[in-house]
Motif scaffolding. Structure first.
Motif, short mmCIF file in Angstrom:
data_model
loop_
_atom_site.label_atom_id
_atom_site.label_comp_id
_atom_site.label_asym_id
_atom_site.label_seq_id
_atom_site.Cartn_x
_atom_site.Cartn_y
_atom_site.Cartn_z
N ASP A 391 0.82 -1.21 0.00
CA ASP A 391 0.00 0.00 0.00
C ASP A 391 0.85 1.27 0.00
O ASP A 391 0.40 2.32 -0.48
CB ASP A 391 -0.93 0.01 1.22
CG ASP A 391 -2.16 -0.85 1.01
OD1 ASP A 391 -2.88 -0.60 0.03
OD2 ASP A 391 -2.38 -1.78 1.80
N VAL A 392 2.06 1.19 0.55
CA VAL A 392 2.91 2.37 0.61
C VAL A 392 3.26 2.86 -0.80
O VAL A 392 3.47 4.06 -1.03
CB VAL A 392 4.18 2.07 1.43
CG1 VAL A 392 5.13 3.25 1.44
CG2 VAL A 392 3.80 1.71 2.86
N ALA A 393 3.32 1.93 -1.76
CA ALA A 393 3.61 2.34 -3.13
C ALA A 393 2.52 3.23 -3.72
O ALA A 393 2.78 3.97 -4.68
CB ALA A 393 3.80 1.10 -4.00
N ASP A 394 1.32 3.18 -3.17
CA ASP A 394 0.20 3.97 -3.68
C ASP A 394 0.01 5.27 -2.91
O ASP A 394 -0.94 6.01 -3.20
CB ASP A 394 -1.10 3.16 -3.62
CG ASP A 394 -1.11 2.03 -4.64
OD1 ASP A 394 -0.68 2.27 -5.78
OD2 ASP A 394 -1.53 0.91 -4.29
N ARG A 438 -10.98 6.24 -4.85
CA ARG A 438 -10.27 4.99 -4.62
C ARG A 438 -9.29 4.74 -5.75
O ARG A 438 -9.56 5.04 -6.91
CB ARG A 438 -11.22 3.81 -4.44
CG ARG A 438 -12.14 3.52 -5.60
CD ARG A 438 -12.92 2.24 -5.36
NE ARG A 438 -13.67 2.26 -4.13
CZ ARG A 438 -14.20 1.18 -3.56
NH1 ARG A 438 -14.04 0.01 -4.12
NH2 ARG A 438 -14.89 1.28 -2.45
N ILE A 439 -8.16 4.16 -5.37
CA ILE A 439 -7.14 3.75 -6.33
C ILE A 439 -7.32 2.26 -6.56
O ILE A 439 -7.10 1.45 -5.66
CB ILE A 439 -5.72 4.04 -5.80
CG1 ILE A 439 -5.60 5.49 -5.35
CG2 ILE A 439 -4.67 3.69 -6.85
CD1 ILE A 439 -5.77 6.50 -6.45
N GLY A 440 -7.76 1.88 -7.75
CA GLY A 440 -8.03 0.47 -8.03
C GLY A 440 -9.44 0.08 -7.64
O GLY A 440 -9.63 -0.81 -6.82
N LYS A 441 -10.45 0.73 -8.22
CA LYS A 441 -11.84 0.47 -7.82
C LYS A 441 -12.25 -0.97 -8.10
O LYS A 441 -13.15 -1.51 -7.44
CB LYS A 441 -12.78 1.45 -8.52
CG LYS A 441 -12.85 1.28 -10.04
CD LYS A 441 -13.81 2.28 -10.65
CE LYS A 441 -13.93 2.07 -12.16
NZ LYS A 441 -14.83 3.06 -12.78
N ARG A 630 2.29 4.68 -12.46
CA ARG A 630 2.29 3.65 -11.41
C ARG A 630 3.33 4.01 -10.37
O ARG A 630 4.52 4.17 -10.67
CB ARG A 630 2.60 2.28 -12.02
CG ARG A 630 2.36 1.11 -11.09
CD ARG A 630 2.55 -0.20 -11.85
NE ARG A 630 2.15 -1.34 -11.05
CZ ARG A 630 2.15 -2.60 -11.48
NH1 ARG A 630 2.53 -2.85 -12.72
NH2 ARG A 630 1.77 -3.58 -10.69
N GLY A 631 2.90 4.14 -9.12
CA GLY A 631 3.82 4.44 -8.05
C GLY A 631 4.64 3.22 -7.65
O GLY A 631 4.27 2.08 -7.92
N GLU A 647 5.39 -2.37 -6.55
CA GLU A 647 4.72 -1.49 -7.49
C GLU A 647 3.28 -1.27 -7.06
O GLU A 647 2.61 -2.18 -6.58
CB GLU A 647 4.73 -2.12 -8.90
CG GLU A 647 6.12 -2.37 -9.45
CD GLU A 647 6.82 -1.09 -9.87
OE1 GLU A 647 6.11 -0.08 -10.06
OE2 GLU A 647 8.06 -1.10 -10.03
N GLY A 648 2.81 -0.03 -7.24
CA GLY A 648 1.44 0.31 -6.88
C GLY A 648 0.47 0.05 -8.02
O GLY A 648 0.80 -0.54 -9.05
N ILE A 649 -0.75 0.52 -7.84
CA ILE A 649 -1.80 0.34 -8.83
C ILE A 649 -1.69 1.44 -9.88
O ILE A 649 -1.46 2.60 -9.56
CB ILE A 649 -3.18 0.38 -8.15
CG1 ILE A 649 -3.26 -0.69 -7.06
CG2 ILE A 649 -4.31 0.19 -9.16
CD1 ILE A 649 -4.45 -0.54 -6.15
N GLU A 650 -1.86 1.08 -11.12
CA GLU A 650 -1.76 2.05 -12.19
C GLU A 650 -2.94 3.01 -12.17
O GLU A 650 -4.08 2.61 -11.95
CB GLU A 650 -1.71 1.34 -13.55
CG GLU A 650 -0.42 0.60 -13.82
CD GLU A 650 -0.39 0.05 -15.23
OE1 GLU A 650 -1.41 0.16 -15.93
OE2 GLU A 650 0.66 -0.46 -15.63
N LEU A 651 -2.64 4.29 -12.40
CA LEU A 651 -3.71 5.25 -12.64
C LEU A 651 -4.22 5.09 -14.07
O LEU A 651 -3.56 4.47 -14.91
CB LEU A 651 -3.19 6.67 -12.41
CG LEU A 651 -2.77 7.04 -10.98
CD1 LEU A 651 -2.26 8.47 -10.96
CD2 LEU A 651 -3.93 6.87 -10.02
#
Length: 697
Positions: A391-394, A438-441, A630-631, A647-651
């Protein structure tokens, strides 16, 4: 227990007695009993006392003379303090607490619970749930699909039928099991005074928590294993070093388990039979922990904390596909010649099986990694995801999404500016902002949700017939919510903006700087391991934007197509979590992206009574995102190990924007406004509600 076992009735026979008694012509039913100050006393004839209705019964009841039965039929249950002169007790609804002394027998029907902290002398047939915390002085029959927990004393025999469940750390005189018997740190293990008998259909479930705690079943007489099944569902990683757990300790052991079902993915568990003990011996198998990682982030974490290096075997055999799929052990002949060595870095601690001749001291084991090694494949996949701290990546994308309404608010203030000379050459405005998204609905509960509340103040003034300059400042608070993850931001914002209005052509420019104090909370919970980790960090954001619009002024409508460009940047300092062995150390994070957009502003003014004006507004737009969407975060376990990247979730590259607003000019100088702006893409969404007050001077 002096009478022969054959003379003790079965559950079906006890139910038959209840039915026959209820249908007898000389039975007098007494319903809706209510306790008096000194309790309820029935007649001296045969009474069927039925406690039913919507209320709760609390108190004592006396059956009087004759033969009497007591039926508890209240959905909410109640407390039975004392029941005297009754032959049978029948529970048909609710959860009941019995605290007194009952001289008869009992039947507990399905979906019904009896919690006994008193004394019951007769046999009990359990088709629902029995929780004994007191004394039961006769045979207990736990029927299929029923459950019994015993933390008290049973001075008779307990019969656990097939598909029934039994657990607890209480004392039992005799214990016969054909269903499930569970022992572990949470449930404890029963102490059997005489003999324990397991049938071939029995399943002894053995659990061990992350700290290596387990329970041993003590038998004063003989433990007959009867080809039953021994199931190992979870074990701490330090069991690899400790080597063995004692499952049963008895005066004598007869027979063996027919099968040992090992649900552990990364360790073998084999039964060792001694004269008076049955032990489980654990050894590391050939299944790599990387097999359980179902995501790229999980793979990165596992590779960073564990490097499997098997000793050189005399016979080299590759891992078969079937072995990997079933998380099974290597073949017996291979295990006899080779033992793998798990070299976990100091952060992950070593959970390895070293050769007998190796006498080098080992570092203190990391309980988080040990708990991971003691899981099955299903649990391990979730455990790895929790340990990664993904989650920190986001945090960057969530923070940038949460501050988007700040820039939108500044643009809204410029869009509503009065031309010079209308009622003055300046204005002051206040906006209240509520934003959520939300990031990644598409991830449902695993999406990172954010919600922001804040206030923004600004003022601008004319410096020439075409140009206006302004400044703005604000305060906001953001809450982050993810899967086993919480966080917050305490933010300050300051910005400047400029507007050039040259006839129908408008140029709007703005820049906002944000300073953020953030906190994170992660809850890591699997296989008995439980860590609550906290972190604090500082971050900053910058956003710059420009918009060019041209007002077509068609009739009574203001129609303005526009083009917009923007830039956003996020920078977070490094920080370290506190709270346990799963704590992570995070490096600093920086990410930025550019945006472009096309849209259309629509507005129409309606003149109302007393000079007030109502102005509905509509804005439809499209936004495109450039650069890295992507964070990512670079991090490691606090106590050591390699640094890995998650890696985070892509916008969304492209998203649709829709804004609806309503302004009310209550006087020539004062205007109130309310607007909602939504932005949605394929994987993310954001929505902001804004209220505004504006005064020109």
């Amino acid at each position: 227990m002096a009478q022969p076992l054959a003379d003790i009735p079965t559950t079906a026979e006890l139910q038959g007695r209840l039915k026959a008694f209820a249908e007898a012509t000389d039975t007098h039913p007494s319903k809706n009993l209510k306790p008096h100050k000194d309790g309820e006393r029935l007649t001296d004839i045969n009474d069927l006392a039925i406690l039913n209705g919507r209320g709760k019964f609390v108190g004592a009841v006396d059956g009087g003379g004759g033969t009497n039965m007591l039926k508890l039929d209240i959905a909410k249950g109640g407390k039975l303090e004392e029941a005297r002169h009754f032959e049978g007790l029948h529970l048909t609804k609710g959860e009941w607490q019995h605290t007194g002394r009952f001289a008869g027998w009992a039947v507990i029907e399905p979906k019904t619970t009896l919690v006994n902290s008193g004394h019951i002398e007769g046999p009990i047939g359990v088709l629902g749930t029995l929780d004994n915390q007191g004394v039961l002085a006769n045979r207990i029959i736990v029927e299929p699909e029923a459950r019994m927990t015993n933390t008290g004393t049973v001075t008779g025999r307990v019969e656990v039928r097939e598909k029934a469940w039994f657990g607890g750390n209480g004392t039992v005189e005799w214990l016969n099991v054909a269903g499930q018997l569970e022992i572990g740190p949470q449930t404890g293990a029963p102490s059997v005074v005489r003999d324990l008998s397991l049938s071939e259909t029995a399943n002894l479930i053995h659990r061990v928590n992350a700290e290596g705690h387990y329970a041993t079943l003590d038998v004063g007489g003989t433990a007959r294993l009867g080809n039953a099944t021994l199931t190992v569902t979870g074990v701490a990683g330090d069991a690899i070093e400790n080597g063995a757990h004692t499952v049963i300790r008895a005066n004598a052991i007869e027979g063996e388990f027919g099968e040992v079902v090992n649900e552990l993915a990364f360790m073998d568990a084999n039964a060792d039979y001694l004269d008076k003990e049955v032990r489980l011996i654990y050894t590391r198998n050939y299944v790599p922990v990387t097999l359980a990682a179902t995501t790229e982030n999980g793979q990165s974490f596992v590779e960073a904390v564990e490097d499997l290096q098997p000793l050189k075997p005399t016979v080299t055999e590759p891992i078969e596909e079937a072995i990997i799929a079933e998380a099974a052990a290597a073949p017996a002949e291979t295990k006899a010649t080779a033992t793998p060595l798990v070299e976990t870095l100091q952060a992950a601690a070593q959970a390895s099986v070293a050769p007998a001749q190796t006498a080098q001291p080992q570092p203190e084991p990391n309980t988080a990694i040990n708990a991971l090694l003691g899981t099955n494949l299903t649990t391990a996949a979730d455990a790895i995801d929790q340990l990664t701290g993904y989650d920190v990546a986001d945090l960057g994308n969530a923070t940038l999404s949460s501050i988007t309404p700040i820039g939108t608010g500044v643009l809204a203030a410029m869009g509503r500016s009065n031309p010079q000379g209308a009622h003055g050459n300046g204005q002051v405005w206040v906006q209240a902002i509520g934003n959520s998204g939300r990031i990644g609905k598409h991830l449902d509960d695993y999406a990172l949700k954010h919600s922001t509340t804040g206030v923004l103040l600004g003022t601008d003034w004319a410096i020439s017939p075409a140009w206006r300059l302004g400044i703005a400042g604000g305060k906001s608070e953001t809450r982050l919510d993810g899967y086993r993850f919480d966080g917050g931001l305490d933010s300050w914002h300051v910005g400047a903006y400029a507007l050039r209005q040259d006839g129908p052509l408008a140029l709007r420019l703005g820049a906002v700087y944000g300073n953020h104090e953030g906190n994170t909370k992660r809850h890591v919970d699997f296989n008995g391991f439980n860590d609550r980790l906290k972190g604090r960090y500082d971050a900053s954001t910058q956003q710059v934007f420009g918009q060019i619009g041209y007002n077509l002024d068609v009739g009574h409508f203001d129609i303005e197509p526009y083009v917009q460009l923007g830039y956003q940047r996020y920078q977070r300092d490094h920080f370290t979590e506190k709270g346990g062995d799963a704590a992570l150390q995070f490096e600093g994070q920086t990410q930025d992206h550019y945006t472009s957009g096309l849209g259309l502003h629509l507005a129409r003014a309606f003149v109302l009574d007393q000079g007030t004006r109502l102005i509905p507004r509509l804005n439809v737009g499209w936004k495109h995102l450039y650069g890295d969407i992507r964070g990512s975060s670079r991090q490691r376990l606090v106590d050591g190990g390699k640094t890995y990247t998650v890696e985070g979730i892509e916008l969304d590259r492209d998203s649709l924007q829709l804004e609806a607003a309503l302004d009310l000019a209550v006087s020539p100088r004062h205007t109130l406004g309310l607007s909602y702006k939504g932005e949605t893409g394929q994987d993310n969404r954001n929505g902001a509600l804004m209220g505004q007050w504006r005064m020109v001077f």
